[in-house]
Structure formats: structure tokens, C-alpha cells
Design an enzyme around this catalytic site. Structure first.
Site, PDB file in Angstrom:
ATOM      1  N   ASP A 208     -17.477 -48.001  49.694  1.00  0.00           N
ATOM      2  CA  ASP A 208     -18.453 -49.110  49.765  1.00  0.00           C
ATOM      3  C   ASP A 208     -19.832 -48.546  50.066  1.00  0.00           C
ATOM      4  O   ASP A 208     -19.980 -47.361  50.338  1.00  0.00           O
ATOM      5  CB  ASP A 208     -18.027 -50.063  50.903  1.00  0.00           C
ATOM      6  CG  ASP A 208     -17.953 -49.327  52.239  1.00  0.00           C
ATOM      7  OD1 ASP A 208     -18.963 -49.261  52.934  1.00  0.00           O
ATOM      8  OD2 ASP A 208     -16.870 -48.778  52.584  1.00  0.00           O
ATOM      9  N   ASP A 210     -21.638 -49.659  52.663  1.00  0.00           N
ATOM     10  CA  ASP A 210     -21.901 -50.175  54.013  1.00  0.00           C
ATOM     11  C   ASP A 210     -22.677 -51.489  53.879  1.00  0.00           C
ATOM     12  O   ASP A 210     -22.212 -52.387  53.181  1.00  0.00           O
ATOM     13  CB  ASP A 210     -22.618 -49.116  54.863  1.00  0.00           C
ATOM     14  CG  ASP A 210     -22.465 -49.413  56.346  1.00  0.00           C
ATOM     15  OD1 ASP A 210     -21.382 -49.875  56.746  1.00  0.00           O
ATOM     16  OD2 ASP A 210     -23.421 -49.212  57.106  1.00  0.00           O
TER      17      ASP A 210
HETATM   18  N1  LIG Z   1     -18.966 -48.857  55.800  1.00  0.00           N
HETATM   19  C1  LIG Z   1     -18.065 -48.301  56.614  1.00  0.00           C
HETATM   20  N2  LIG Z   1     -18.356 -48.145  57.935  1.00  0.00           N
HETATM   21  C2  LIG Z   1     -17.462 -47.559  58.760  1.00  0.00           C
HETATM   22  N3  LIG Z   1     -16.254 -47.142  58.376  1.00  0.00           N
HETATM   23  C3  LIG Z   1     -15.929 -47.289  57.079  1.00  0.00           C
HETATM   24  N4  LIG Z   1     -14.815 -46.963  56.408  1.00  0.00           N
HETATM   25  C4  LIG Z   1     -14.990 -47.312  55.133  1.00  0.00           C
HETATM   26  N5  LIG Z   1     -16.207 -47.875  54.946  1.00  0.00           N
HETATM   27  C5  LIG Z   1     -16.813 -47.865  56.158  1.00  0.00           C
END
Ligand SMILES: Nc1ncnc2[nH]cnc12
Ligand SMILES: CSC[C@H]1O[C@H](OP(=O)(O)O)[C@H](O)[C@@H]1O
Length: 291
Positions: A208, A210
Site C-alpha cells: 500500500d 500508507d
Molecule cells: N502502511 C503500513 N503501515 C504500517 N505497517 C504496514 N504494513 C503494511 N502496510 C503498512
């Protein structure tokens, strides 16, 4: 010495297929109960021990993963090297979901974790200047390339406390610090692997963006797990390439990971705590027995 590879599976990776003679074994540790049983078997003659970081069914949150028990148990089983698989958010445009990242630096923002095997009665200070093993990391990058994956090397992992995801302000700040990916588990494990004199490499799968990205929505668990599932074969393929890239007869680590404690323990021998020394038998037996 024979190479034995420990593989720690992250979110969405609770087992690996294809191990010959595989069985789940209970691993013991004076540092507590590991996250789960360990799946032990062989892949093209290379002994492998697989441990799901959060346990099958994802029962441990990032703060309560028994990191010390996990690392100690893998060392007791004979592991010389650990490849840690993790789901991460991307903090840069060019690291896209589905890409793989070989992490080699960390910034630690976690604060509720056991930080060390050592402490009162046996104090040690290892170097974390280079917290991952370049030799093992290079093997992981080569494995990813052989599999035809998009892989980035030389990346910094921001290790946050969680369990909540970051605020947008935090996410923007971490980007300004030069962090490339974000997760909740990486540094807690890497620092303990170094103390245990294990070569450690981090294979992060981007799931992703974030919450900093203007055209991507904020991360949620469903998105993380969907991307991990969609790329599970890639992760498996990467691990399956490693036996061909690691020598079965293990030569000393050219970067000194397996000698990290040579000059680290500072407590005078006559001031050391016997009970702590007992618990350190696997982690630090090499140097403690030499005295
Ligand atoms: N955006 C994110 N922040 C923290 N841990 C994660 N694990 C996978 N995506 C994450
Ligand atoms: C399921 S989203 C947050 C969760 O995912 C990452 O897990 P891991 O590092 O074990 O792959 C992150 O660190 C969080 O624990």
C-alpha cells in the site's frame, strides 16, 4: 558448519509449501513461547525452519510478538541465517504495491518491545551500523531477479509502534526523514538477530501507499492482505530460489554477523548474573563458553 535458513513469515504468510519432509515442531526457549510451532523441512537439501511471526491465525500483534523467543528458538534449532518476510507500506511513488524491497536500514519508532537479550548482569553493545547482512540480502535480491520480480535494494524501513496505522502528518514526516517503507515489526527482529549472531535479511513486500499519497486512499488491513495473497506465489518463488544461491557449507560471514559479540560484552566476568548467563546459552554461548 551447515547452513540452515530460518524464514519468518509476516502478515498473510502463515506457512510455506514445498518443504520436503516437513513437520511442525514445538520449539523451546528460555525467553518464552515462540509465536507458534516451527515448520522444519528441506528445500533442495537446504534445511529450513519456518516460523509465522504473528502465529497461524494471526494472534500476536506487533508489540506482543515474542521476538526474543522467536530468534532464540530459531538459533537453538540450528539456523545460521534468517530471511524475514514483511508487508510494508510504501513511502515513495516508485515503490508500488506488489514490488519487493530488500531493506538494509531502519529507523526505530517502536517503544513497547524488548530491545535486547542482554541487560542487568550481562551488558552488551553490538553494532547496528549495518543492521542487515549484505551477503544474505544480495542472495534475496538475486532470488527475486531470477523470479522476474520487481525488486528495490538499499531501502530504509520505518519501524513504527502501531497497532494503529500512521496519521497523515506522521506519514509525511517519515517521508521527509528519508524512510522508504513502513511497517511495525522489522527493527525489533533485526536488532535481536544481530545480538544472536545470525545473518538477517529483510524481504519486504509493498502492499500500500500508507496514507500520504494524494490519489491512493489510506491503508487498511483488507488492502494489505489482498496484496500479500495476490503476491504469495512470488514470495514463495523467491524463497525457493535461495537454496541455489546459498552455500550448504557455511563459510564465515564476510560482514561479521556471526561474530557480532566478539567485542560487545562489557560486564566483568565476576559481576555477571548466573541466571541471565543460563538464558544466554544459545544466543551468546560462543563467546561466553570461550571465557
Ligand atoms: N502502511 C503500513 N503501515 C504500517 N505497517 C504496514 N504494513 C503494511 N502496510 C503498512
Ligand atoms: C496487517 S497490516 C499491519 C501489519 O502488517 C505488517 O506485518 P508484518 O511486518 O509482520 O508483515 C505490519 O508490521 C503490521 O504488523
Amino acid at each position: 558448519m551447515q547452513t540452515m535458513l530460518g524464514v519468518i513469515g509476516g502478515s498473510g504468510v502463515y506457512q510455506i509449501d514445498g518443504l520436503e519432509g516437513a513437520s511442525w515442531v514445538k520449539a523451546r526457549s528460555p525467553w518464552g513461547r515462540p509465536s507458534d510451532e516451527v515448520l522444519v523441512g528441506r528445500l533442495n537439501d537446504l534445511p529450513i525452519a519456518f516460523l509465522p511471526r504473528h502465529g497461524r491465525g494471526h494472534v500476536h500483534d506487533p508489540a506482543t510478538v515474542p521476538y526474543r523467543a522467536n530468534i532464540d528458538a530459531l538459533k537453538r534449532l540450528g539456523c545460521t541465517d534468517i530471511v524475514a518476510v514483511s508487508a510494508v507500506g510504501s513511502l515513495r511513488e516508485d515503490f508500488a504495491p506488489g514490488d519487493f524491497v530488500i531493506v538494509d536500514q531502519y529507523i526505530d519508532r517502536s517503544h513497547h518491545r524488548p530491545m535486547s537479550f542482554f541487560g542487568h548482569g550481562c551488558v552488551a553493545h553490538v553494532s547496528l551500523a549495518d543492521p542487515t547482512c549484505p551477503r544474505l540480502g544480495a542472495a534475496c535480491a538475486a532470488a527475486a531477479r531470477i523470479e522476474g520480480l520487481t525488486v528495490h535494494t538499499g531501502a530504509t524501513y520505518l519501524s513504527m509502534e502501531g497497532p494503529q496505522f500512521s496519521t497523515r502528518a506522521e506519514s509525511r514526516m517519515y517521508r521527509s526523514w528519508g524512510a522508504d517503507v513502513i511497517g511495525m515489526t522489522g527493527m525489533s527482529e533485526a536488532r535481536l538477530a544481530r545480538e544472536a549472531e545470525l545473518c538477517y535479511a529483510s524481504v519486504a513486500m509493498v502492499t500500500d501507499y500508507d496514507c500520504w499519497h494524494e490519489t491512493h486512499g489510506a491503508v487498511d488491513v483488507a488492502q494489505v492482505i489482498a496484496v500479500v495473497r495476490a503476491n504469495a506465489d512470488s514470495a514463495r518463488g523467491l524463497v525457493a530460489q535461495l537454496p541455489g544461491l546459498l552455500d550448504l557449507d557455511r563459510s564465515p560471514c564476510p560482514h561479521g554477523c556471526d561474530r557480532a559479540l566478539d567485542h560487545a560484552i562489557i560486564t566483568a566476568p565476576d559481576k555477571r548474573d548466573a541466571a541471565l548467563l543460563d538464558r544466554l546459552d544459545a544466543v551468546a554461548g560462543r563467546v561466553l563458553q570461550a571465557l
